[in-house]
Design an enzyme around this catalytic site. Structure first.
Site, PDB file in Angstrom:
ATOM      1  N   ARG A 207       0.840  -1.191   0.000  1.00 36.47           N
ATOM      2  CA  ARG A 207       0.000   0.000   0.000  1.00 36.47           C
ATOM      3  C   ARG A 207       0.879   1.246   0.000  1.00 36.47           C
ATOM      4  NH1 ARG A 207      -2.385  -3.780   3.401  1.00 36.47           N
ATOM      5  NH2 ARG A 207      -4.552  -4.325   2.847  1.00 36.47           N
ATOM      6  N   LYS A 234      -2.465  -2.829   7.840  1.00 33.76           N
ATOM      7  CA  LYS A 234      -3.907  -2.641   7.941  1.00 33.76           C
ATOM      8  C   LYS A 234      -4.563  -3.716   8.798  1.00 33.76           C
ATOM      9  CE  LYS A 234      -8.025  -1.893   5.117  1.00 33.76           C
ATOM     10  NZ  LYS A 234      -8.571  -1.790   3.731  1.00 33.76           N
ATOM     11  N   HIS A 306      -4.002   2.881  -5.341  1.00 28.41           N
ATOM     12  CA  HIS A 306      -4.251   1.581  -4.711  1.00 28.41           C
ATOM     13  C   HIS A 306      -4.513   0.493  -5.756  1.00 28.41           C
ATOM     14  CE1 HIS A 306      -5.135  -0.914  -1.211  1.00 28.41           C
ATOM     15  NE2 HIS A 306      -6.179  -1.410  -1.870  1.00 28.41           N
ATOM     16  N   ARG A 309      -1.898  -2.092  -6.449  1.00 31.21           N
ATOM     17  CA  ARG A 309      -1.941  -3.304  -5.624  1.00 31.21           C
ATOM     18  C   ARG A 309      -2.850  -4.355  -6.272  1.00 31.21           C
ATOM     19  NH1 ARG A 309      -1.134  -5.166  -0.341  1.00 31.21           N
ATOM     20  NH2 ARG A 309      -2.895  -6.185   0.701  1.00 31.21           N
ATOM     21  N   TRP A 332      -3.306  -9.860   3.620  1.00 37.90           N
ATOM     22  CA  TRP A 332      -4.752  -9.774   3.836  1.00 37.90           C
ATOM     23  C   TRP A 332      -5.148 -10.591   5.051  1.00 37.90           C
ATOM     24  CZ3 TRP A 332      -3.285  -9.784  -1.481  1.00 37.90           C
ATOM     25  CH2 TRP A 332      -3.695  -8.653  -2.190  1.00 37.90           C
ATOM     26  N   TYR A 341     -10.031 -11.962  -6.545  1.00 37.07           N
ATOM     27  CA  TYR A 341      -9.141 -12.140  -7.689  1.00 37.07           C
ATOM     28  C   TYR A 341      -9.254 -13.536  -8.307  1.00 37.07           C
ATOM     29  CZ  TYR A 341      -6.950  -8.117  -5.392  1.00 37.07           C
ATOM     30  OH  TYR A 341      -6.726  -6.902  -4.798  1.00 37.07           O
TER      31      TYR A 341
END
Length: 379
Positions: A207, A234, A306, A309, A332, A341
């Site tokens: 990020r 995050k 973003h 990414r 994640w 994805y």
């Protein structure tokens, strides 16, 4: 400064400062406190709590929340409309109306910068028109108020029931990613100051905040690894970053520019007020000047930083990287975050899809009155 001292109907002693040196004001506040204490003890009413009190308690209890700064921004917005209000008087309709009238403050801020520049240069001031915020932003603000009022009702006992504040989950949009040709064109069109950042983002999937806040003590060039500390991730968990040759080449090009920060500006720039910045300075996460210029040169629309990414993740999936590996590489929190994805690599379903081939084979003789075993008529 006047103070009060009295007992509530159930015998509880109250001693406190009234916060004023005016006797008349002190008497009014004293009488109000006594009346409130009587209503609470004798009628079962809840003590009056203001919206500001609720916000302060929220900030106190959520002081370790990673997104606390985002909460502060939301609180600042709602205080413009609800300051001084008894929280029990706040209704769902009122909150929805307040959020429904929100305007994009970043759009306003960008216009003010252009306005100031026009005034300074003696040019015509550009026209301004309010821009509404996105559905996602509205959903976040509604969600914050719902959580705050639920805490006031269920955790703090300040309300009998919290108003029902419904939020509409934003419709999931397609993943925006670049082709190899588009990515190369974007890199070529980027200003030299931000070009290494863009290449590093495409090669690591990090990020923007993690890239621009990256320090040299988070990089091990010999082992070809970098890491993002938990407090900056995050998901709140450390991220190990495997550095490929492209990423290592970018890092080598940054050596010597700054003793602490990996990515820095090396040339002066003009501020909105006409002054100049220092030549060597840390890059700002909210500075989009160079990024937007590169996009315009490359002729690429509807693309955020973003989305680099998303591009990185999409390329890896299309190259056969398993979802579980991608989850770990990208940091994640859950596999569900990565499943968006999955549609880009349906190869693992090919064998299952082939099961229908024999059933649709026109040369299949095992049919009854022109129909095959699946009940499908081949025409």
């Amino acid at each position: 400064m006047w103070h009060c001292h009295f007992f509530t109907p159930n015998g509880k002693r109250v001693r406190r400062s009234l916060g004023t040196s005016d006797k008349k004001q002190a008497q009014e506040l004293h009488d109000k406190l006594k009346a409130e204490a009587w209503r609470v003890d004798e009628l079962g009413d809840l003590p009056i709590r203001t919206f500001e009190e609720a916000c302060l308690r929220w900030l106190d209890e959520k002081e370790h929340k990673r997104s606390l700064d985002d909460d502060k921004v939301k609180i600042d917005f709602f205080l413009q409309h609800l300051a001084g209000r008894d929280i029990t008087s706040i209704t769902s309709d009122e909150v929805h109306k307040i959020v429904g009238r929100m305007i994009n403050r970043n759009h306003r801020r960008r216009w003010e910068i252009r306005r100031d520049a026009a005034i300074r240069d003696g040019k015509t001031i550009p026209a301004y028109k309010d821009m509404p915020v996105s559905a996602g932003t509205k959903s976040h603000y509604l969600g914050f108020m719902r959580s705050l009022l639920r805490a006031a009702a269920n955790d703090w006992g300040w309300m009998k029931t919290a108003p029902v504040i419904k939020t509409n989950k934003p419709v999931s949009k397609r993943i925006r990613w670049l082709t190899r040709e588009e990515a190369n064109r974007l890199i070529d069109c980027m200003p030299e100051s931000i070009k290494p950042v863009v290449i590093f983002a495409l090669s690591t999937g990090l990020r923007r905040s993690n890239i621009l806040d990256l320090e040299w003590n988070q990089v091990d060039m010999q082992r070809k690894v970098a890491w993002i500390n938990p407090e900056n991730a995050k998901a709140g968990k450390a991220i190990g970053v495997a550095l490929n040759d492209t990423a290592c080449k970018v890092l080598k090009g940054q050596i010597g520019k700054h003793s602490r920060w990996v990515f820095v500006h090396t040339k002066e720039a003009n501020r909105a007020d006409g002054t100049k910045t220092a030549a060597i300075r840390k890059m700002r996460v909210d500075d989009n000047t160079g990024w937007l210029l590169g996009l315009k040169r490359a002729g690429i629309d509807n693309f955020r930083f973003h989305d680099l990414r998303h591009t990185w993740a999409s390329w890896l999936i299309q190259s056969g990287v398993p979802l579980s590996a991608l989850q770990e590489m990208g940091g994640w929190e859950s596999i569900e975050m990565v499943r968006r994805y999955a549609h880009l690599a349906p190869n693992h379903l090919t064998e299952h899809a082939r099961k229908i081939d024999p059933l649709l084979d026109s040369n299949d003789t095992k049919t009854t009155q022109g129909e095959n075993q699946a009940g499908l008529k081949v025409v």
